[in-house]
Design an enzyme around this catalytic site. Structure first.
Site, short mmCIF file in Angstrom:
data_model
loop_
_atom_site.label_atom_id
_atom_site.label_comp_id
_atom_site.label_asym_id
_atom_site.label_seq_id
_atom_site.Cartn_x
_atom_site.Cartn_y
_atom_site.Cartn_z
N ARG A 107 0.84 -1.21 0.00
CA ARG A 107 0.00 0.00 0.00
C ARG A 107 0.87 1.25 0.00
O ARG A 107 0.49 2.29 -0.53
CB ARG A 107 -0.95 0.01 1.21
N TYR A 117 -14.71 15.98 -15.97
CA TYR A 117 -15.24 14.62 -15.92
C TYR A 117 -16.34 14.59 -14.84
O TYR A 117 -16.16 15.14 -13.74
CB TYR A 117 -14.10 13.65 -15.59
N ASP A 143 -5.89 18.15 -14.77
CA ASP A 143 -6.14 16.76 -15.17
C ASP A 143 -5.73 16.66 -16.63
O ASP A 143 -6.37 17.22 -17.52
CB ASP A 143 -7.63 16.45 -14.96
N LYS A 163 -6.88 5.53 -19.28
CA LYS A 163 -7.17 6.00 -20.63
C LYS A 163 -5.92 5.85 -21.51
O LYS A 163 -5.46 4.74 -21.73
CB LYS A 163 -7.70 7.43 -20.56
C1 LIG Z 1 -10.67 13.42 -17.59
C2 LIG Z 1 -10.91 12.30 -16.61
N1 LIG Z 1 -10.40 12.39 -15.38
C3 LIG Z 1 -10.60 11.40 -14.47
C4 LIG Z 1 -11.34 10.29 -14.77
C5 LIG Z 1 -11.54 9.21 -13.71
O1 LIG Z 1 -10.64 8.18 -13.93
P1 LIG Z 1 -10.89 6.65 -13.46
O2 LIG Z 1 -12.05 6.14 -14.21
O3 LIG Z 1 -9.59 5.98 -13.78
O4 LIG Z 1 -11.15 6.70 -11.99
C6 LIG Z 1 -11.88 10.14 -16.04
C7 LIG Z 1 -12.67 8.94 -16.38
O5 LIG Z 1 -13.33 8.88 -17.39
C8 LIG Z 1 -11.66 11.19 -16.99
O6 LIG Z 1 -12.19 11.12 -18.23
#
Ligand SMILES: Cc1ncc(COP(=O)(O)O)c(C=O)c1O
Length: 399
Positions: free
Chosen positions: A57, A110, A180, A205
């Site tokens: 962890r 998101y 992000d 992704k």
């Molecule tokens: C831009 C963006 N940030 C964060 C996330 C969240 O990521 P995760 O699904 O790996 O938790 C996503 C998921 O689609 C995303 O598109």
């Protein structure tokens, strides 16, 4: 700093032959705990007086190799891996914010991130301020603003946020800036170079790229990452497992090649869709019609693999269009080698209030495409046949 070029670094960074066996590829250290050998060494490890692994962890050699690779690709001092993109975003916000602090963000983000902000952070006494432009953000900043959060390109409308402008605003007021970078990846944009404090990824992704693992990464200044490690990982516990770390390490080696193919396909698809009469709008930063095309050209190496389109006829048309696709898979997520298509208003952004969806441009007719690495001509053919299905159905729909 590593002077080699991106593609070379993507292959080699973070990877040395295994010290015990000489294994050329980083092995999966599939273990929860690490023997410390003696009472005294255990004490020193726990006190931080000696470097070493204790418990997965808190750290694992496979995961560490991934963190080193991502830190190098984002040109960051440090990086830390998490069990998902959301685990990374929640660790950042929960570790760095306290009641009374405000998060200011440029939306749309998101849907899960906005959900975390509005549903959980507000319950803990954190204030949330939402804007749709840097100008609005700048007007709304207050004495309480502690953290600015942006995505660029934004999800799902693909607007481009001026990173230099946001980071200058943040620095002038001593506010933390967090980007992000999931949609762009470090191959297309490096927010830290514009002065951002932290970069976050849903590694699920493009970094992984093959749709077979969930993970998250944070990169940035060492002192912030240290706080994240001790609170965000140690106490919140959303650590990435070694098997997933291995998949991301492998995926990252081909990031540049895949991104070039994603961009080739997206450029071709965006141009083809822009000419279709049933498509009222195509959102792609590479199109001259995109409101931030010039900014995207300055800030990005290329324009990315995501395309969004607005269909005349709202949800009914979007539904028919999506159900007619044959090569695209209807699924959330993005950045996979396979092309994916989704309707954000009824999936990823479903939980947002209608007013917020409308303000952020997440309309009923909006379809988001994640362009894979297939031949762009096959993708265009599939999209056109699905649009043709609409033309046949449209008279019936309008009766
Ligand atoms: C831009 C963006 N940030 C964060 C996330 C969240 O990521 P995760 O699904 O790996 O938790 C996503 C998921 O689609 C995303 O598109």
């Amino acid at each position: 700093m590593n002077q080699r070029r991106f593609r070379t670094r993507a292959v080699h960074s973070g990877q040395q032959p295994d010290p015990h066996t000489g294994a050329h590829v980083t092995p999966i250290y599939q273990t929860s705990t690490f023997a410390y050998g003696s009472f005294e060494r255990g004490r020193r490890l726990f006190a931080g007086d000696e470097p070493g692994y204790l418990y997965s962890r808190l750290g694992n050699p496979t995961t560490r190799a991934l963190e080193e690779k991502l830190a190098d690709l984002e040109e960051a001092e440090e990086a830390l891996a998490f069990a998902s993109g959301m685990a990374a975003i929640s660790a950042v916000t929960l570790s760095l914010l306290k009641p009374g602090d405000e998060v200011a963000f440029i939306g749309p983000l998101y849907g899960g991130t906005e959900g975390l902000f509005f549903d959980i952070l507000t319950r803990l006494g954190v204030l949330i301020s939402e804007s749709v432009s840097v100008a609005e953000l700048s007007e709304k900043l207050s004495m309480a603003t502690r953290l600015i959060f942006v995505e660029t390109p934004t999800n799902p409308t693909l607007r481009i946020v001026d990173l230099a402008e946001v980071s200058a605003l943040a620095k002038a007021r001593g506010i933390l800036s967090v980007a992000d970078n999931t949609f762009a990846t470090p191959y297309l944009t490096q927010p830290l170079k514009y002065g951002f404090d932290l970069v976050i990824h849903s590694a699920t992704k493009y970094l992984g790229g093959h749709g077979d693992a969930i993970g998250g990464l944070v990169a940035g200044r060492a002192e912030l990452l240290e706080q994240l490690r001790s609170e965000g990982l140690r106490h919140l516990g959303g650590s990435l497992g070694p098997a997933e770390s291995y998949l991301f390490l492998r995926g990252l080696k081909t990031l540049a090649l895949r991104m070039e193919a994603h961009c080739d396909g997206a450029e071709r698809v965006a141009q083809a869709l822009a000419q279709h009469p049933l498509v009222s709008q195509v959102y792609y930063p590479g199109l001259i019609s995109h409101p931030e095309h010039a900014l995207a050209t300055r800030q990005m190496r290329r324009y990315g693999g995501m395309v969004a389109l607005e269909l005349r006829g709202g949800e009914a048309q979007a539904k028919r269009f999506l159900d007619s696709l044959k090569l695209f898979t209807q699924a959330v997520s993005l950045g996979d080698v396979e092309s994916l298509a989704t309707h954000p208003a009824s999936t990823t952004h479903q939980l947002l209030s209608e007013a917020l969806r409308r303000k952020q441009g997440v309309t009923e007719g909006l379809v988001r495409l994640s362009i894979g690495i297939e031949d762009p001509e096959d993708l265009v053919e599939d999209l056109l046949q699905a649009l043709n299905a609409l033309e046949v159905l449209e008279p019936a729909a309008s009766r």
